[in-house]
Design an enzyme around this catalytic site. Structure first.
Site, PDB file in Angstrom:
ATOM      1  N   GLU A  33     -11.463   1.047 -15.216  1.00 20.37           N
ATOM      2  CA  GLU A  33     -12.787   0.423 -15.464  1.00 20.37           C
ATOM      3  C   GLU A  33     -12.280  -0.820 -16.084  1.00 20.37           C
ATOM      4  O   GLU A  33     -11.355  -0.838 -17.225  1.00 20.37           O
ATOM      5  CB  GLU A  33     -13.363   1.156 -16.583  1.00 20.37           C
ATOM      6  CG  GLU A  33     -14.629   0.531 -17.320  1.00 20.37           C
ATOM      7  CD  GLU A  33     -15.614   0.066 -16.253  1.00 20.37           C
ATOM      8  OE1 GLU A  33     -16.418   0.607 -15.507  1.00 20.37           O
ATOM      9  OE2 GLU A  33     -15.845  -1.056 -16.320  1.00 20.37           O
ATOM     10  N   GLY A  34     -12.846  -1.752 -15.955  1.00 19.79           N
ATOM     11  CA  GLY A  34     -12.522  -3.455 -16.133  1.00 19.79           C
ATOM     12  C   GLY A  34     -13.399  -3.655 -17.470  1.00 19.79           C
ATOM     13  O   GLY A  34     -13.051  -4.889 -18.195  1.00 19.79           O
ATOM     14  N   ARG A  35     -14.437  -3.139 -17.755  1.00 16.10           N
ATOM     15  CA  ARG A  35     -15.419  -3.446 -18.876  1.00 16.10           C
ATOM     16  C   ARG A  35     -14.717  -3.049 -20.183  1.00 16.10           C
ATOM     17  O   ARG A  35     -13.593  -2.053 -20.095  1.00 16.10           O
ATOM     18  CB  ARG A  35     -16.751  -2.521 -19.155  1.00 16.10           C
ATOM     19  CG  ARG A  35     -17.777  -3.252 -17.988  1.00 16.10           C
ATOM     20  CD  ARG A  35     -18.974  -2.246 -18.184  1.00 16.10           C
ATOM     21  NE  ARG A  35     -19.827  -2.277 -17.137  1.00 16.10           N
ATOM     22  CZ  ARG A  35     -21.025  -3.112 -17.169  1.00 16.10           C
ATOM     23  NH1 ARG A  35     -21.179  -4.242 -18.253  1.00 16.10           N
ATOM     24  NH2 ARG A  35     -21.864  -3.210 -15.847  1.00 16.10           N
ATOM     25  N   GLY A  40     -20.370   1.958 -17.494  1.00 15.19           N
ATOM     26  CA  GLY A  40     -20.897   1.154 -16.356  1.00 15.19           C
ATOM     27  C   GLY A  40     -22.263   0.453 -16.983  1.00 15.19           C
ATOM     28  O   GLY A  40     -22.562   0.598 -18.105  1.00 15.19           O
ATOM     29  N   THR A  41     -22.870   0.065 -15.853  1.00 12.92           N
ATOM     30  CA  THR A  41     -24.359  -0.652 -16.013  1.00 12.92           C
ATOM     31  C   THR A  41     -25.319   0.151 -16.871  1.00 12.92           C
ATOM     32  O   THR A  41     -25.860  -0.055 -17.797  1.00 12.92           O
ATOM     33  CB  THR A  41     -24.907  -0.934 -14.752  1.00 12.92           C
ATOM     34  OG1 THR A  41     -23.694  -1.700 -13.971  1.00 12.92           O
ATOM     35  CG2 THR A  41     -26.088  -1.695 -14.842  1.00 12.92           C
ATOM     36  N   GLY A 176     -41.019  -9.140  -9.321  1.00 15.50           N
ATOM     37  CA  GLY A 176     -40.788  -7.928  -8.809  1.00 15.50           C
ATOM     38  C   GLY A 176     -41.362  -6.734  -9.634  1.00 15.50           C
ATOM     39  O   GLY A 176     -40.938  -6.939 -10.924  1.00 15.50           O
ATOM     40  N   ALA A 177     -42.388  -6.260  -9.148  1.00 17.18           N
ATOM     41  CA  ALA A 177     -43.262  -4.765  -9.783  1.00 17.18           C
ATOM     42  C   ALA A 177     -42.509  -3.629  -9.521  1.00 17.18           C
ATOM     43  O   ALA A 177     -42.993  -2.830  -9.237  1.00 17.18           O
ATOM     44  CB  ALA A 177     -44.576  -5.167  -9.392  1.00 17.18           C
ATOM     45  N   ALA A 266     -36.002  -9.523 -11.064  1.00 18.48           N
ATOM     46  CA  ALA A 266     -35.993  -7.913 -10.941  1.00 18.48           C
ATOM     47  C   ALA A 266     -36.547  -7.727  -9.546  1.00 18.48           C
ATOM     48  O   ALA A 266     -37.274  -7.060  -9.390  1.00 18.48           O
ATOM     49  CB  ALA A 266     -36.969  -7.108 -11.885  1.00 18.48           C
ATOM     50  N   HIS A 441     -49.173  27.311 -24.802  1.00 18.53           N
ATOM     51  CA  HIS A 441     -50.247  26.270 -25.470  1.00 18.53           C
ATOM     52  C   HIS A 441     -50.049  25.936 -26.709  1.00 18.53           C
ATOM     53  O   HIS A 441     -49.917  26.781 -27.420  1.00 18.53           O
ATOM     54  CB  HIS A 441     -51.439  27.090 -25.052  1.00 18.53           C
ATOM     55  CG  HIS A 441     -52.764  26.463 -25.403  1.00 18.53           C
ATOM     56  ND1 HIS A 441     -53.398  25.193 -25.031  1.00 18.53           N
ATOM     57  CD2 HIS A 441     -53.628  26.582 -26.514  1.00 18.53           C
ATOM     58  CE1 HIS A 441     -54.432  24.849 -25.213  1.00 18.53           C
ATOM     59  NE2 HIS A 441     -54.476  25.582 -26.437  1.00 18.53           N
TER      60      HIS A 441
END
Ligand code: NAD
Length: 462
Positions: A33-35, A40-41, A176-177, A266, A441
């Site tokens: 992993e480079g981060r 990750g993201t 982008g929606a 997006a 309930h």
């Protein structure tokens, strides 16, 4: 002898889960992993920080909308942007350091840096080349832009930049929606930003049950988001104060534009595989930059596997996680399996939106006979008590066998409620099976049961 049994490239939800499971199954595992941090993201700049922002701004919204109705009087809180950002960063840190601890606990070696695959069985990181019997590519995806739009992550941002804006903007255009546009659009609308969403298609959230999409758009509009649908964005030009978004309405080719402090692009994501050396290796690729794999996640090169956003299928963290566990089992000589027919999708707005299985639109297209059981949250006592009675549960079952084929929910905790249906579908349950299951309930989950009852002799509270 190889240095490792398995080297996994990428420590997002696909990669880190694969690494942990392979180690649990007795393999000697490394994860590259480079981060600076693992996760990750999703953990660093995606699912997790956005959920923190959604939570904080939902709380703010509640104080304005509902506190006085419950007799909670007094001054409304104001936003300390730096503090909200620090809260979000703390949430991220807690999660990423948690993965580092899990790696230690499971004896997974974290190789820090960016990997290339110089040859089958070899992974190069910096100057070092490591050998492994199996290599799993879990490199994820990156935001994909559209022509004539340059991202600078300050004024014209992807979801990454949208999480770290210097201040709360007065206005924002979201292109982008889809899921990202609506989640981040909601965050800023609740913070007081004037948000306009420009979408190419004639409806929001493509692929979603049409009734849910329509209700969702109505609710978001009530929350202050504006929509321009059927509009193809042509360009984004930076100005002295922000940016101008030029678009063309598809129905009559009219051109128009919108100015905003911030533009959030997006418009989807694309597999992130650049720099791995796949072309030189002769790894076969599929459509839209995906890596082609067989039913066991193996590429055409023996010993090289790929999972998650880098291959076909929905770009979802939990789909990657499932593939991570399954591929670890396959390379450990077991039978890894992912049921692609039962992968839930969730949008973490308020109300939440969730789905699993087939939509009515898909069933109609396939010419299949089905029945629908629908139940509105207006008939759910718990939802009404907490001002979350908008939305409904829609359960779809086979007309002849009553087997559950899909479920679409818009309403409180939809992202959790959907899993009752996921489990039912995994067991091949009928709508009646759900309807006959006692539900406590008062809970929101009663709405799921009522939708199941509506597939049979009828719901009780509708
Ligand atoms: P998306 O594919 O969900 O939506 C992109 C939208 O942009 C589409 O509606 C598309 O029609 C529109 N679009 C494309 N070009 C356009 C143009 N020129 N003008 C106007 N509109 C245009 O993509 P996303 O929202 O960017 O998300 C990316 C990926 O990340 C998705 O696969 C998503 O599932 C995933 N994601 C999931 C979650 C979650 O599960 N909660 C959260 C964030 C992201």
């Amino acid at each position: 002898m190889a240095d490792f049994d398995t080297i996994i490239i990428g420590a997002g939800p696909g990669g880190y889960v694969a690494a942990i499971r392979a180690a649990q199954l007795g393999q000697k595992v490394a994860c590259v992993e480079g981060r600076e941090t693992l996760g990750g993201t999703c953990l660093n700049v995606g699912c997790i920080p956005s959920k923190a922002m959604l939570h904080a701004t939902h709380m703010l919204h509640e104080t304005h909308e509902n506190f006085e109705k419950m007799g909670l009087m007094g001054a409304h809180p104001t936003v300390d942007w730096q503090k909200m950002q620090a809260y979000k960063d703390d949430v991220v840190n807690g999660n990423t350091t948690g993965i580092a601890l899990l790696f230690k606990k499971n004896k997974v070696t974290w190789i820090k840096g960016w990997a290339t695959i110089p040859a089958p069985g070899q992974v190069k990181v910096g100057e070092d080349t490591h050998s492994a019997r199996n290599i799993v590519i879990a490199t994820g995806s990156e935001a994909s832009s559209i022509p004539n739009v340059t991202i600078d992550e300050e004024t014209v941002v992807t979801s990454t930049g949208a999480l770290t804006l210097k201040s709360v903007p007065k206005s924002m255009v979201v292109i982008g929606a889809g899921v990202i546009g609506l989640e981040m659009g909601s965050v800023y609308a609740r913070l007081g930003t004037q948000v306009t969403v420009v979408e190419y298609l004639d409806a929001i959230t493509p692929g979603m049950d049409a009734e849910v999409a329509k209700t969702f758009q109505r609710i978001l509009t009530k929350q202050g988001l504006k929509f321009v649908l059927g509009a193809a964005v042509q360009s984004v030009t930076k100005t002295a104060t922000g940016a101008t978004v030029a678009y063309k309405l598809k129905k009559n080719d009219t051109e128009a534009s919108l100015d905003a402090d911030i533009v959030l692009v997006a418009t989807g994501r694309k597999p992130y595989t650049a720099g791995l050396g796949l072309e030189a290796l002769g790894v076969e690729m599929g459509p839209r930059g995906t890596i082609k794999t067989d039913a066991h996640w193996q590429t055409n090169i023996p010993g090289i596997y790929a999972i998650g956003d880098a291959i076909a299928g929905p770009m979802l963290a939990h789909k990657a996680e499932d593939e991570g566990m399954a591929v670890a089992e396959v390379i450990s000589g077991k039978h890894g399996h992912v049921n692609y027919g039962v992968i839930p999708g969730v949008i973490y707005t308020t109300p939440e939106v969730a789905n699993v299985g087939l939509t009515e639109e898909q069933l109609k297209a396939e010419g299949r006979a089905y029945k629908v059981g629908k139940f509105p949250f207006m008939g759910n006592a718990r939802a009404k008590a907490v001002f979350q009675a908008e939305g409904f549960v829609k359960l779809i079952a086979d007309a002849a066998t009553d087997r559950i084929l899909g479920c679409h929910i818009i309403g409180p905790a939809a992202g959790d409620l959907i899993h009752e249906v996921c489990v039912a579908m995994e067991f091949g349950a009928s709508a009646q099976d759900l309807a006959l299951t006692c539900h406590a309930h008062p809970t929101w989950s009663e709405a799921v049961r009522e939708a199941a009852l509506a597939c049979g002799d009828g719901a009780i509270h509708a």
